[in-house]
Scaffold this active site. Sequence first.
Site, PDB file in Angstrom:
ATOM      1  N   CYS A 115       0.815  -1.225   0.000  1.00  0.00           N
ATOM      2  CA  CYS A 115       0.000   0.000   0.000  1.00  0.00           C
ATOM      3  C   CYS A 115       0.847   1.273   0.000  1.00  0.00           C
ATOM      4  O   CYS A 115       0.365   2.337  -0.383  1.00  0.00           O
ATOM      5  CB  CYS A 115      -0.951   0.015   1.192  1.00  0.00           C
ATOM      6  SG  CYS A 115      -2.127  -1.344   1.138  1.00  0.00           S
ATOM      7  N   HIS A 248      -3.533   7.433   1.708  1.00  0.00           N
ATOM      8  CA  HIS A 248      -3.899   6.069   1.313  1.00  0.00           C
ATOM      9  C   HIS A 248      -5.291   5.776   1.867  1.00  0.00           C
ATOM     10  O   HIS A 248      -5.577   6.079   3.027  1.00  0.00           O
ATOM     11  CB  HIS A 248      -2.879   5.083   1.877  1.00  0.00           C
ATOM     12  CG  HIS A 248      -3.282   3.656   1.712  1.00  0.00           C
ATOM     13  ND1 HIS A 248      -3.722   3.152   0.506  1.00  0.00           N
ATOM     14  CD2 HIS A 248      -3.344   2.630   2.595  1.00  0.00           C
ATOM     15  CE1 HIS A 248      -4.031   1.878   0.656  1.00  0.00           C
ATOM     16  NE2 HIS A 248      -3.813   1.542   1.909  1.00  0.00           N
ATOM     17  N   ASN A 278     -10.108  -0.001  -0.609  1.00  0.00           N
ATOM     18  CA  ASN A 278      -8.648   0.078  -0.524  1.00  0.00           C
ATOM     19  C   ASN A 278      -8.052  -0.517  -1.798  1.00  0.00           C
ATOM     20  O   ASN A 278      -8.154  -1.732  -2.022  1.00  0.00           O
ATOM     21  CB  ASN A 278      -8.190  -0.700   0.716  1.00  0.00           C
ATOM     22  CG  ASN A 278      -6.683  -0.666   0.918  1.00  0.00           C
ATOM     23  OD1 ASN A 278      -5.933  -0.291   0.026  1.00  0.00           O
ATOM     24  ND2 ASN A 278      -6.245  -1.066   2.098  1.00  0.00           N
TER      25      ASN A 278
HETATM   26  O1  UT7 Z   1      -3.984  -0.965   3.398  1.00  0.00           O
HETATM   27  C1  UT7 Z   1      -3.233  -1.536   4.408  1.00  0.00           C
HETATM   28  C2  UT7 Z   1      -3.652  -1.068   5.699  1.00  0.00           C
HETATM   29  N1  UT7 Z   1      -4.843  -1.758   6.141  1.00  0.00           N
HETATM   30  C3  UT7 Z   1      -5.554  -1.186   7.066  1.00  0.00           C
HETATM   31  O2  UT7 Z   1      -5.236  -0.101   7.445  1.00  0.00           O
HETATM   32  C4  UT7 Z   1      -6.705  -1.944   7.688  1.00  0.00           C
HETATM   33  C5  UT7 Z   1      -6.728  -1.625   9.144  1.00  0.00           C
HETATM   34  N2  UT7 Z   1      -7.789  -2.258   9.882  1.00  0.00           N
HETATM   35  C6  UT7 Z   1      -9.094  -1.936   9.753  1.00  0.00           C
HETATM   36  O3  UT7 Z   1      -9.440  -1.132   8.919  1.00  0.00           O
HETATM   37  C7  UT7 Z   1     -10.091  -2.543  10.722  1.00  0.00           C
HETATM   38  O4  UT7 Z   1      -9.386  -3.201  11.751  1.00  0.00           O
HETATM   39  C8  UT7 Z   1     -11.067  -3.519  10.042  1.00  0.00           C
HETATM   40  C9  UT7 Z   1     -12.036  -2.751   9.171  1.00  0.00           C
HETATM   41  C10 UT7 Z   1     -10.309  -4.531   9.217  1.00  0.00           C
HETATM   42  C11 UT7 Z   1     -11.890  -4.273  11.107  1.00  0.00           C
HETATM   43  O5  UT7 Z   1     -12.565  -3.358  11.958  1.00  0.00           O
HETATM   44  P1  UT7 Z   1     -12.564  -3.581  13.533  1.00  0.00           P
HETATM   45  O6  UT7 Z   1     -13.391  -2.530  14.116  1.00  0.00           O
HETATM   46  O7  UT7 Z   1     -11.119  -3.679  13.968  1.00  0.00           O
HETATM   47  O8  UT7 Z   1     -13.322  -4.952  13.678  1.00  0.00           O
HETATM   48  P2  UT7 Z   1     -12.822  -6.337  14.289  1.00  0.00           P
HETATM   49  O9  UT7 Z   1     -11.815  -6.973  13.406  1.00  0.00           O
HETATM   50  O10 UT7 Z   1     -12.463  -6.145  15.731  1.00  0.00           O
HETATM   51  O11 UT7 Z   1     -14.148  -7.173  14.236  1.00  0.00           O
HETATM   52  C12 UT7 Z   1     -15.289  -6.834  15.060  1.00  0.00           C
HETATM   53  C13 UT7 Z   1     -16.380  -7.850  14.805  1.00  0.00           C
HETATM   54  C14 UT7 Z   1     -15.929  -9.300  14.948  1.00  0.00           C
HETATM   55  O12 UT7 Z   1     -16.976 -10.017  15.534  1.00  0.00           O
HETATM   56  P3  UT7 Z   1     -16.950 -10.388  17.101  1.00  0.00           P
HETATM   57  O13 UT7 Z   1     -15.674 -11.165  17.327  1.00  0.00           O
HETATM   58  O14 UT7 Z   1     -16.948  -9.061  17.810  1.00  0.00           O
HETATM   59  O15 UT7 Z   1     -18.192 -11.190  17.279  1.00  0.00           O
HETATM   60  C15 UT7 Z   1     -15.755  -9.750  13.522  1.00  0.00           C
HETATM   61  O16 UT7 Z   1     -15.941 -11.134  13.371  1.00  0.00           O
HETATM   62  O17 UT7 Z   1     -16.870  -7.718  13.452  1.00  0.00           O
HETATM   63  C16 UT7 Z   1     -16.859  -8.992  12.814  1.00  0.00           C
HETATM   64  N3  UT7 Z   1     -16.600  -8.788  11.376  1.00  0.00           N
HETATM   65  C17 UT7 Z   1     -17.568  -8.571  10.492  1.00  0.00           C
HETATM   66  N4  UT7 Z   1     -18.907  -8.496  10.616  1.00  0.00           N
HETATM   67  C18 UT7 Z   1     -19.607  -8.246   9.508  1.00  0.00           C
HETATM   68  C19 UT7 Z   1     -15.405  -8.762  10.740  1.00  0.00           C
HETATM   69  N5  UT7 Z   1     -15.596  -8.531   9.440  1.00  0.00           N
HETATM   70  C20 UT7 Z   1     -16.916  -8.404   9.251  1.00  0.00           C
HETATM   71  C21 UT7 Z   1     -17.728  -8.158   8.131  1.00  0.00           C
HETATM   72  N6  UT7 Z   1     -19.057  -8.084   8.305  1.00  0.00           N
HETATM   73  N7  UT7 Z   1     -17.205  -7.954   6.890  1.00  0.00           N
END
Ligand code: UT7
Length: 321
Positions: A115, A248, A278
């Site tokens: 990225c 980005h 992204n």
């Molecule tokens: O380009 C390179 C750089 N990349 C980035 O900068 C990405 C950085 N990270 C992020 O943008 C965020 O961490 C994410 C968008 C990937 C995830 O957001 P989050 O608020 O950190 O969510 P999480 O991973 O803690 O997941 C929260 C909940 C989980 O469920 P439980 O364990 O709380 O029951 C996940 O299983 O959301 C669930 N979940 C989803 N639910 C519906 C994860 N993905 C999804 C989804 N739809 N697509």
Amino acid sequence: MSRRSVIVGTGSALPPRRVTNQQLADQGVDTTHEWIVERTGIEARHFAGDGETTATLATEAARKALAAAGVDAGKVGLIVLATATPDQTFPASATRVQTALGINDCIAFDVAAVCTGFLYALSVADNMLKGEMADYALVIGSETFSRILDFEDRATCVLFGDGAGALLLKAEEAQDRGILATKLHADGRHNDLLFVDGGVSTTGTVGKLRMKGKEVFRHAVTNLADVLNEVLAAAGHTSDEVDWVVPHQANKRILDATAKKLGIDPNRVVITVDQHANTSAASVPLALDTAVRDGRVKKDDLLVLEAMGGGFTWGAAVLRY
Ligand code: UT7
């Protein structure tokens, strides 16, 4: 006055196939439009179709940048293409773009910094132009991440899209114009937080993208704020002088948190993640071209570009447009 790299044209390309959050859910991804919008700001992304590749998207973006500048492709002496999703393991996709543009002899190679690839490519091209290795350079970010997504992994497959963006740089004698400073970083201790689980020399397969999103998020805000302060200091500017931040486009929450940490007005941050998701190395030039074409970015504006991604790698650039 000194020899500087000035942007004389921008261009971008998106595959026609636009996929909304609802369409992903309808196709079987265990997600909802509401979750994706709330956690990322993403509403839709574009996915490449048959015959559309990283090189074809890059070529379209490059053609538009050349047309915007009114410069003939024959003048280009350097093509640097940032990508993590090349058409082939080798040759470099940059050489496919070169041929498609009808350039028979120039320097052409790919840069892999995921990225942050576009910031790496921009810095390399800037220094090569300053070193008089060419007078015009095409700097391109192009990706087809849809081809390395695991559609069984809802935590990653909803985040990425395909596209390309290109800048045409011209070496000019200038005082306060063009690229004023670039800063690049890498820390390979974090390889396992964002990676592809395949490769030529390991599994012999292409592999799929894997990410520990929460941990990447935490590092992103800190690293981006640090490198933005660093690059502004190197350019002799302060954040309140910046007309536009072109970041980005990974997650709108990262963009908001970084702007807040730096005390930058969120209305001065170009945001395209809602429509493009992204697009890795393509996201910064795609966002810049969007903001140039819709009239937000104007001549003489002070811009800051920044990115962070797999590796980790991160970097930033300050330029007077
Ligand atoms: O380009 C390179 C750089 N990349 C980035 O900068 C990405 C950085 N990270 C992020 O943008 C965020 O961490 C994410 C968008 C990937 C995830 O957001 P989050 O608020 O950190 O969510 P999480 O991973 O803690 O997941 C929260 C909940 C989980 O469920 P439980 O364990 O709380 O029951 C996940 O299983 O959301 C669930 N979940 C989803 N639910 C519906 C994860 N993905 C999804 C989804 N739809 N697509």
